[in-house]
Design a protein around this motif. Structure first.
Motif, PDB file in Angstrom:
ATOM      1  N   LEU B  22     -22.363   3.787  45.561  1.00  0.00           N
ATOM      2  CA  LEU B  22     -22.614   5.224  45.715  1.00  0.00           C
ATOM      3  C   LEU B  22     -21.341   5.971  46.090  1.00  0.00           C
ATOM      4  CD1 LEU B  22     -26.026   5.520  47.604  1.00  0.00           C
ATOM      5  CD2 LEU B  22     -25.469   6.314  45.310  1.00  0.00           C
ATOM      6  N   SER B  23     -20.568   5.377  47.016  1.00  0.00           N
ATOM      7  CA  SER B  23     -19.345   6.043  47.464  1.00  0.00           C
ATOM      8  C   SER B  23     -18.357   6.167  46.318  1.00  0.00           C
ATOM      9  CB  SER B  23     -18.693   5.266  48.602  1.00  0.00           C
ATOM     10  OG  SER B  23     -19.653   4.956  49.571  1.00  0.00           O
ATOM     11  N   CYS B  26     -18.990   8.892  43.853  1.00  0.00           N
ATOM     12  CA  CYS B  26     -18.659  10.243  44.284  1.00  0.00           C
ATOM     13  C   CYS B  26     -17.235  10.638  43.934  1.00  0.00           C
ATOM     14  CB  CYS B  26     -18.885  10.394  45.788  1.00  0.00           C
ATOM     15  SG  CYS B  26     -20.628  10.502  46.175  1.00  0.00           S
ATOM     16  N   ILE B  27     -16.339   9.680  43.729  1.00  0.00           N
ATOM     17  CA  ILE B  27     -14.970  10.102  43.407  1.00  0.00           C
ATOM     18  C   ILE B  27     -14.525   9.676  42.016  1.00  0.00           C
ATOM     19  CG2 ILE B  27     -13.968  10.390  45.706  1.00  0.00           C
ATOM     20  CD1 ILE B  27     -12.833   7.481  45.091  1.00  0.00           C
ATOM     21  N   PRO B  29     -15.540  10.494  39.015  1.00  0.00           N
ATOM     22  CA  PRO B  29     -15.291  11.599  38.069  1.00  0.00           C
ATOM     23  C   PRO B  29     -13.938  12.272  38.301  1.00  0.00           C
ATOM     24  CG  PRO B  29     -17.528  11.722  38.887  1.00  0.00           C
ATOM     25  CD  PRO B  29     -16.837  10.651  39.690  1.00  0.00           C
ATOM     26  N   MET B  30     -13.567  12.464  39.577  1.00  0.00           N
ATOM     27  CA  MET B  30     -12.272  13.083  39.867  1.00  0.00           C
ATOM     28  C   MET B  30     -11.133  12.175  39.423  1.00  0.00           C
ATOM     29  SD  MET B  30     -14.407  14.826  41.920  1.00  0.00           S
ATOM     30  CE  MET B  30     -14.654  14.179  43.562  1.00  0.00           C
ATOM     31  N   HIS B  32     -11.175   9.967  37.084  1.00  0.00           N
ATOM     32  CA  HIS B  32     -11.120   9.955  35.626  1.00  0.00           C
ATOM     33  C   HIS B  32     -10.353  11.177  35.097  1.00  0.00           C
ATOM     34  CE1 HIS B  32     -12.288   9.581  31.466  1.00  0.00           C
ATOM     35  NE2 HIS B  32     -12.843  10.772  31.504  1.00  0.00           N
ATOM     36  N   ILE B  33     -10.686  12.347  35.627  1.00  0.00           N
ATOM     37  CA  ILE B  33     -10.020  13.579  35.185  1.00  0.00           C
ATOM     38  C   ILE B  33      -8.518  13.502  35.472  1.00  0.00           C
ATOM     39  CG2 ILE B  33      -9.758  16.019  35.817  1.00  0.00           C
ATOM     40  CD1 ILE B  33     -11.948  15.626  33.855  1.00  0.00           C
ATOM     41  N   VAL B  49      -9.040   6.396  27.813  1.00  0.00           N
ATOM     42  CA  VAL B  49      -8.640   6.522  29.210  1.00  0.00           C
ATOM     43  C   VAL B  49      -9.861   6.331  30.102  1.00  0.00           C
ATOM     44  CG1 VAL B  49      -7.503   7.975  30.897  1.00  0.00           C
ATOM     45  CG2 VAL B  49      -6.938   8.199  28.483  1.00  0.00           C
ATOM     46  N   ASN B  50      -9.756   5.426  31.079  1.00  0.00           N
ATOM     47  CA  ASN B  50     -10.835   5.286  32.035  1.00  0.00           C
ATOM     48  C   ASN B  50     -10.410   5.830  33.391  1.00  0.00           C
ATOM     49  OD1 ASN B  50     -12.656   4.236  30.219  1.00  0.00           O
ATOM     50  ND2 ASN B  50     -11.818   2.184  30.451  1.00  0.00           N
ATOM     51  N   PHE B  51      -9.937   4.926  34.255  1.00  0.00           N
ATOM     52  CA  PHE B  51      -9.589   5.383  35.591  1.00  0.00           C
ATOM     53  C   PHE B  51      -8.109   5.180  35.900  1.00  0.00           C
ATOM     54  CE2 PHE B  51     -14.069   4.134  35.632  1.00  0.00           C
ATOM     55  CZ  PHE B  51     -14.591   5.408  35.788  1.00  0.00           C
ATOM     56  N   ILE B 263      -7.935  21.610  35.901  1.00  0.00           N
ATOM     57  CA  ILE B 263      -9.048  21.313  36.814  1.00  0.00           C
ATOM     58  C   ILE B 263      -8.518  20.625  38.063  1.00  0.00           C
ATOM     59  CG2 ILE B 263     -11.100  19.881  37.113  1.00  0.00           C
ATOM     60  CD1 ILE B 263     -11.703  20.326  34.166  1.00  0.00           C
ATOM     61  N   GLY B 266      -6.817  22.937  40.327  1.00  0.00           N
ATOM     62  CA  GLY B 266      -7.814  23.775  40.990  1.00  0.00           C
ATOM     63  C   GLY B 266      -8.462  23.079  42.170  1.00  0.00           C
ATOM     64  N   ALA B 267      -8.599  21.757  42.093  1.00  0.00           N
ATOM     65  CA  ALA B 267      -9.246  21.007  43.172  1.00  0.00           C
ATOM     66  C   ALA B 267      -8.255  20.572  44.238  1.00  0.00           C
ATOM     67  CB  ALA B 267      -9.953  19.782  42.598  1.00  0.00           C
ATOM     68  N   LEU B 271      -8.562  19.045  48.215  1.00  0.00           N
ATOM     69  CA  LEU B 271      -8.267  17.649  48.546  1.00  0.00           C
ATOM     70  C   LEU B 271      -7.235  17.589  49.674  1.00  0.00           C
ATOM     71  CD1 LEU B 271      -8.010  16.123  44.950  1.00  0.00           C
ATOM     72  CD2 LEU B 271      -9.986  16.198  46.465  1.00  0.00           C
TER      73      LEU B 271
END
Lengths: 322, 292
Positions: B22-23, B26-27, B29-30, B32-33, B49-51, B263, B266-267, B271
């Motif tokens: 679960l933890s 939560c990150i 997706p970030m 990956h981007i 591209v994965n991670f 993106i 923007g984040a 962070l």
């Protein structure tokens, strides 16, 4: 002990020593004018930007034309509301709002509590802290950023989620282009964003449980499961009731920020909610009066629900905001 | 005792695994981007591209940071965040100090309190608010993003609860020594409330950095948008022609890597303040729930 006498009594007795009314008012002003001055900026801003718009609601009963203004525009009574309840799109929008927000409310009721209970069983403190650091993070990112991320990872042309599913032989899913999948995606991504943060309040309640209770239960021969049922769950019940009742007050808020950043014309039929509808017909379509009527409908129902939910939270769990 | 039972050990293993998954979810997706933004155009379009970046390159960041429209939006975003936070915190703190007095000492306090609470329960809705903002002279200026949202009633309530729980001897001593309410507020209350003020300031900073909708409705031109509104327009709406991205350059640099870099930028501020946020927000939430 004069030193610890509450300030209230001191002041009240001072005020009581000035019986004539005019003198009393003068004293009141003299004693409290700085407090009024400190409140002034907030009061002025609130009056202009919150209370004047509340008066602006009258345009819901008009055919408002910007260049005529409120005084000159024609009054049409409840026409816009009648239209709202006969116009098929509007009915669909209300239905969408209710279905999306109730799915969110139900999951927000369950997931954070379960997560908090599971995390409470973790003994390694470094593991617990790292997990908390990671799960709280999405709460602070905006739906603009997350909308951009989700549109990318859920894409059917090589989005990472569909690539992952294809490893199990699952065909690409139109998460954001198919109405039913869109609703599921909205609900699940909302839970993903906030379950960790919503768990904080339960974790705080769990941390406050007296360890002696567990020790006593253990001596009495209760296993961990029994301890959870008889000690842990009752200890978070009051805060759970507060969270649930307060969330019921927001049943007409299906999450404007999220849906506005993730929807597209393909899913309007199943994903359009009251707030996005008001924006489109009101600001983009310039139907100010009808949009205001829809917004007013939402505000009034929302107001009633919130007041009821606060009263219930107060009655059942003695919750008050201040 | 029960920690050594077999069933509990099995449960524990699954529990640790579940929480770890679960933890990570939560990150991921970030991550990956971020990985896409650092990959080559070819790798991004081939969806490999994965991670972890494939064929590491900073071309997308060069493109984004060389785009003057993006930089302008970034600067406006910073400006709006700093000005908006300072303004909102001043207004809210002053009001919270007055409201923290009991009704006995400050008659009329309850009227003010209900005046603000009612704002939290009911509002005029989008259209009337828009019409008011557009007719008060702040329309199409940065003030439209700062003033209407300044009175945050929720922050006000948390702060007034905090002030109320300070020992009343502090205020008594200060007033007896001849300081007025202004001095008591600035020299006594503010310094001793720094943890609460810091918490609220961080929350307000995040709120302003993340706000995008007011920019879209109250500002008429994209060159006045703060970063969040700008990102909404280009990332979500894919409105490239309006932003002045050179279409011929886009052929060279993958649209997707550039988007990802935007993106991520923007984040980034969120962070960066997140470690401080995390230190305070648990306290901040408990802050409001402790009442006498």
């Amino acid at each position: 002990m004069a030193a610890t006498q509450p300030a209230e009594d001191l002041d009240a007795s001072l005020t009581r020593n000035f019986p004539p009314k005019r003198r009393r008012f003068a004293t009141y002003i003299q004693r409290t004018w700085p407090l009024h001055v400190l409140l002034l900026p907030a009061v002025i801003i609130a009056l202009i930007y919150s209370y004047v718009p509340m008066l602006g609601i009258v345009i819901a009963f008009q055919d408002y034309v910007p260049w005529l203004g409120i005084r000159e525009s024609e009054w049409v009574g409840l026409d816009h509301f009648r239209y709202l309840f006969t116009y098929p799109d509007a009915k669909q929008v209300i239905f969408n709002t209710l279905i999306i927000s109730s799915m969110k409310i139900v999951l927000h009721m369950i997931v954070p509590v379960v997560f908090a209970l599971l995390l409470n069983e973790v003994r390694l403190s470094w593991f617990k802290r790292s997990a908390q650091t990671l799960v709280y993070l999405p709460h602070f990112l905006s739906w603009v950023v997350l909308g951009g991320i989700f549109v990318d990872i859920l894409s059917i042309r090589g989005g990472i989620v569909n690539r992952f599913l294809s490893m199990f032989g699952i065909d690409p899913i139109f998460f954001l282009a198919n109405g039913d999948w869109f609703r599921a995606t909205i609900v699940l991504s909302d839970i993903w964003k906030d379950f960790g943060f919503s768990a904080i309040i339960f974790l705080a309640a769990l941390a406050g449980v007296n360890p002696a209770l567990y020790e006593a239960a253990e001596i009495d021969g209760a296993n961990r499961w029994k301890q959870v049922i008889h000690i842990t769950l009752p200890s978070i019940t009051p805060i759970f009731i507060v969270v649930v009742t307060l969330s019921l007050g927001r049943v007409l808020d299906a999450g404007f920020d999220q849906i506005f950043n993730m929807y597209n014309p393909l899913v309007y039929a199943k994903g359009d909610i009251i707030d996005t509808f008001v924006y489109r017909i009101g600001l983009l379509g310039a139907q100010f009066s009808f949009a205001t009527a829809v917004g007013l409908f939402k505000s009034v129902i929302g107001f009633i629900l919130i007041v009821i939910s606060y009263r219930m939270a107060y009655k059942w769990a003695n919750y008050r905001i201040f | 005792m029960h920690y050594r039972s077999t069933s509990y050990t099995i449960f524990s293993i699954f529990n640790y695994l579940l929480i770890a998954v679960l933890s990570l979810l939560c990150i991921l997706p970030m991550i990956h981007i971020f990985a896409v933004s650092l990959s080559s155009k070819a790798a991004a379009t081939a969806n490999i591209v994965n991670f972890w970046p494939v064929e590491l390159t900073f071309a997308a960041y060069k493109e984004t940071l060389g785009n003057e429209n993006f930089l302008r939006a970034l600067m406006i975003g910073v400006q709006r965040t700093l000005m908006g936070t300072a303004f909102s915190m001043s207004v809210v703190l002053m009001a919270a100090y007055s409201l923290s007095k009991s009704d006995l000492r400050f008659r009329g306090r309850n009227i003010y309190a209900w005046f603000f609470v009612f704002m939290m329960l009911f509002n005029g809705g989008l259209i009337p608010t828009y019409l008011v903002v557009s007719s008060t002279g702040i329309y199409d200026t940065i003030w439209a993003l700062i003033i209407p949202s300044a009175v945050n009633v929720w922050n006000m309530i948390l702060l007034l609860n905090f002030f109320r729980n300070l020992p009343s001897e502090l205020e008594e001593a200060s007033l007896i020594d001849g300081a007025g309410h202004f001095r008591t507020f600035f020299l006594i209350y503010l310094p001793v409330s720094m943890p609460a003020v810091a918490t609220m300031t961080l929350f307000t900073l995040v709120f302003h950095w993340n706000s995008w909708f007011d920019g879209i409705i109250y500002l008429t031109k994209m060159d006045k948008y703060p970063l969040a509104s700008f990102l909404h327009t280009i990332v979500v709406k894919e409105n490239f022609s309006e932003v002045g991205v050179d279409v011929t350059r886009l052929a060279e640099i993958s649209n997707r890597t550039v988007k990802s870099s935007q993106i991520f930028i923007g984040a980034l501020p969120i962070l960066l303040v997140y470690p401080f946020l995390q230190k305070y927000f648990v306290k901040g939430i408990v802050l409001g729930s402790v009442k006498e």
